[in-house]
Design a protein around this motif. Structure first.
Motif, PDB file in Angstrom:
ATOM      1  N   UNK A 164      44.459  42.522 -56.745  1.00  0.00           N
ATOM      2  CA  UNK A 164      44.049  43.216 -55.413  1.00  0.00           C
ATOM      3  C   UNK A 164      43.374  41.946 -54.614  1.00  0.00           C
TER       4      UNK A 164
ATOM      5  N   UNK B  81      45.699  39.591 -53.359  1.00  0.00           N
ATOM      6  CA  UNK B  81      46.595  39.750 -52.188  1.00  0.00           C
ATOM      7  C   UNK B  81      45.502  40.009 -50.852  1.00  0.00           C
ATOM      8  N   UNK B  82      44.617  40.464 -51.056  1.00  0.00           N
ATOM      9  CA  UNK B  82      43.494  40.855 -49.924  1.00  0.00           C
ATOM     10  C   UNK B  82      43.304  39.392 -49.418  1.00  0.00           C
TER      11      UNK B  82
ATOM     12  N   UNK C 297      46.481  38.346 -47.365  1.00  0.00           N
ATOM     13  CA  UNK C 297      46.548  39.164 -46.264  1.00  0.00           C
ATOM     14  C   UNK C 297      45.578  38.689 -45.098  1.00  0.00           C
TER      15      UNK C 297
ATOM     16  N   UNK D  21      46.961  35.216 -44.021  1.00  0.00           N
ATOM     17  CA  UNK D  21      48.195  35.074 -43.007  1.00  0.00           C
ATOM     18  C   UNK D  21      47.740  35.393 -41.641  1.00  0.00           C
ATOM     19  N   UNK D  22      46.661  36.092 -41.433  1.00  0.00           N
ATOM     20  CA  UNK D  22      46.530  36.632 -40.189  1.00  0.00           C
ATOM     21  C   UNK D  22      45.248  35.802 -39.360  1.00  0.00           C
ATOM     22  N   UNK D  23      44.719  34.912 -40.169  1.00  0.00           N
ATOM     23  CA  UNK D  23      43.797  34.182 -39.832  1.00  0.00           C
ATOM     24  C   UNK D  23      42.228  34.951 -39.309  1.00  0.00           C
ATOM     25  N   UNK D  24      42.200  35.962 -40.306  1.00  0.00           N
ATOM     26  CA  UNK D  24      41.042  36.838 -40.014  1.00  0.00           C
ATOM     27  C   UNK D  24      39.536  36.489 -40.579  1.00  0.00           C
TER      28      UNK D  24
ATOM     29  N   UNK E 281      37.584  34.429 -39.813  1.00  0.00           N
ATOM     30  CA  UNK E 281      36.709  34.112 -38.765  1.00  0.00           C
ATOM     31  C   UNK E 281      36.095  35.483 -38.129  1.00  0.00           C
ATOM     32  N   UNK E 282      36.512  36.634 -38.495  1.00  0.00           N
ATOM     33  CA  UNK E 282      35.990  37.718 -38.209  1.00  0.00           C
ATOM     34  C   UNK E 282      35.052  38.469 -39.166  1.00  0.00           C
ATOM     35  N   UNK E 283      35.450  37.902 -40.580  1.00  0.00           N
ATOM     36  CA  UNK E 283      35.149  38.703 -41.704  1.00  0.00           C
ATOM     37  C   UNK E 283      33.590  37.976 -42.234  1.00  0.00           C
TER      38      UNK E 283
ATOM     39  N   UNK F  80      41.151  52.553 -47.780  1.00  0.00           N
ATOM     40  CA  UNK F  80      40.604  51.743 -46.837  1.00  0.00           C
ATOM     41  C   UNK F  80      39.069  51.548 -47.066  1.00  0.00           C
TER      42      UNK F  80
ATOM     43  N   UNK G 274      39.247  49.165 -49.895  1.00  0.00           N
ATOM     44  CA  UNK G 274      39.706  47.654 -49.594  1.00  0.00           C
ATOM     45  C   UNK G 274      38.791  46.803 -48.875  1.00  0.00           C
ATOM     46  N   UNK G 275      37.950  47.357 -47.786  1.00  0.00           N
ATOM     47  CA  UNK G 275      36.749  46.808 -47.368  1.00  0.00           C
ATOM     48  C   UNK G 275      35.563  46.432 -48.584  1.00  0.00           C
TER      49      UNK G 275
ATOM     50  N   UNK H 299      35.924  45.930 -51.549  1.00  0.00           N
ATOM     51  CA  UNK H 299      36.525  44.901 -52.466  1.00  0.00           C
ATOM     52  C   UNK H 299      36.172  43.503 -51.423  1.00  0.00           C
TER      53      UNK H 299
END
Lengths: 110, 110, 110, 110
Positions: free
Chosen positions: A8, A11-12, A15, A18-21, A23-25, A64, A67-68, A70
């Motif tokens: 998991x 994959x996270x 995930x 692939x979205x260039x996220x 920067x927000x995390x 959800x 997922x956050x 983790x």
């Protein structure tokens, strides 16, 4: 072969990347996102008896939250079962079985 | 030999039963407890830059969130990696990589 | 003579400035603080029937929610009764009395 | 002539009664609804710098928090400015200006 938790997490990460996220995390916003999902989970139960909430919606909102949770643990490179194990031991010491039995009181009121 | 998730679930059930807490653990209050722990997690970051939060406290509060999340999933007899896996697929479909890249927008604003 | 809302706002500004807390009071953290107080309010009801919560504690935690809500509104220089009035009109339109009667459904499910 | 708080409370009671919603409005669920609105307020700031949140959305979500806070206070027949005034005095004693100046620490860490 990976265990399911590592699967998991991998994959996270994919995930997210692939979205260039990434920067927000930052951890503050990940914790905030987690608490917003927790509120959506609560909303499934709002104005209802516990048994009247739709299990399919509980399942999705709980997912959800997890997922956050983790992703936040992964941000700090923590081993998830280990951090849970440690806190469960702390909680067991805070709530001794003989004092806490049948009581919903907080540990500092036992 | 058990996997770490089943180990934790078994210990959580024992922890609950040694204290006769099943009477309190309806899913509505478990979800409420989870969201209260999520708020305690947020409190570690309050008035601070993300990097200034104390990791030891983040770790403990995140653990409490996860412990309640696992107990709620267990209440419904759900397989935890499976429910996470399913939601991750749903989220991947809601946020297509090419539309969601570099964007913090909600899926209905993409 | 001031009205009670303006009195409170003026005292809240003085409370903040005597402690040099304006540096922490950006709207994102004020909203976060508000939601943490909302969780403390929920904790008074946790594992309990609604009527078994201690009213004195409800009162204190609700007050903290309101104090942050007022500070956040004041940060934007908003008139509090007016913003509430406007939203109440929006909600009345979203939940027409004849459709919403006896229903706890969200407006998009009516 | 009514003051603005009493006006709002009267309208909120009428809004509730035209929809027969008093049956849902126990204090536990009102507090839960308030915390869900607080999470929607936080969502306006999620993944953003404080100044990048849309003020129009902040205003609407803050209004929903306030509307539930007022309804919860009204459920207990409390005077809203008075309960806020009392808690502000308690907070002033918990956070003495000379100790709390420039500090974001919680009162038990001052």
């Amino acid at each position: 072969m990976n265990n399911p938790i590592d699967d998991l997490l991998q994959q996270l990460r994919q995930f997210r990347d692939e979205r260039d996220w990434a920067q927000f995390h930052n951890p503050k916003d990940l914790a905030l996102a987690l608490s917003i999902e927790a509120a959506e989970l609560n909303e499934v139960f709002l104005w209802k008896k516990p048994e009247d909430a739709d299990p399919a919606r509980v399942r999705e909102e709980l997912a959800d939250v997890l997922l956050y949770a983790f992703q936040l643990a992964d941000k700090y490179n923590w081993d998830i079962p280990q951090l849970m194990q440690e806190k469960l031991s702390i909680n067991a010491a805070k709530y001794p079985a003989d004092k806490a039995r049948n009581s919903a009181a907080k540990y500092d009121k036992l």
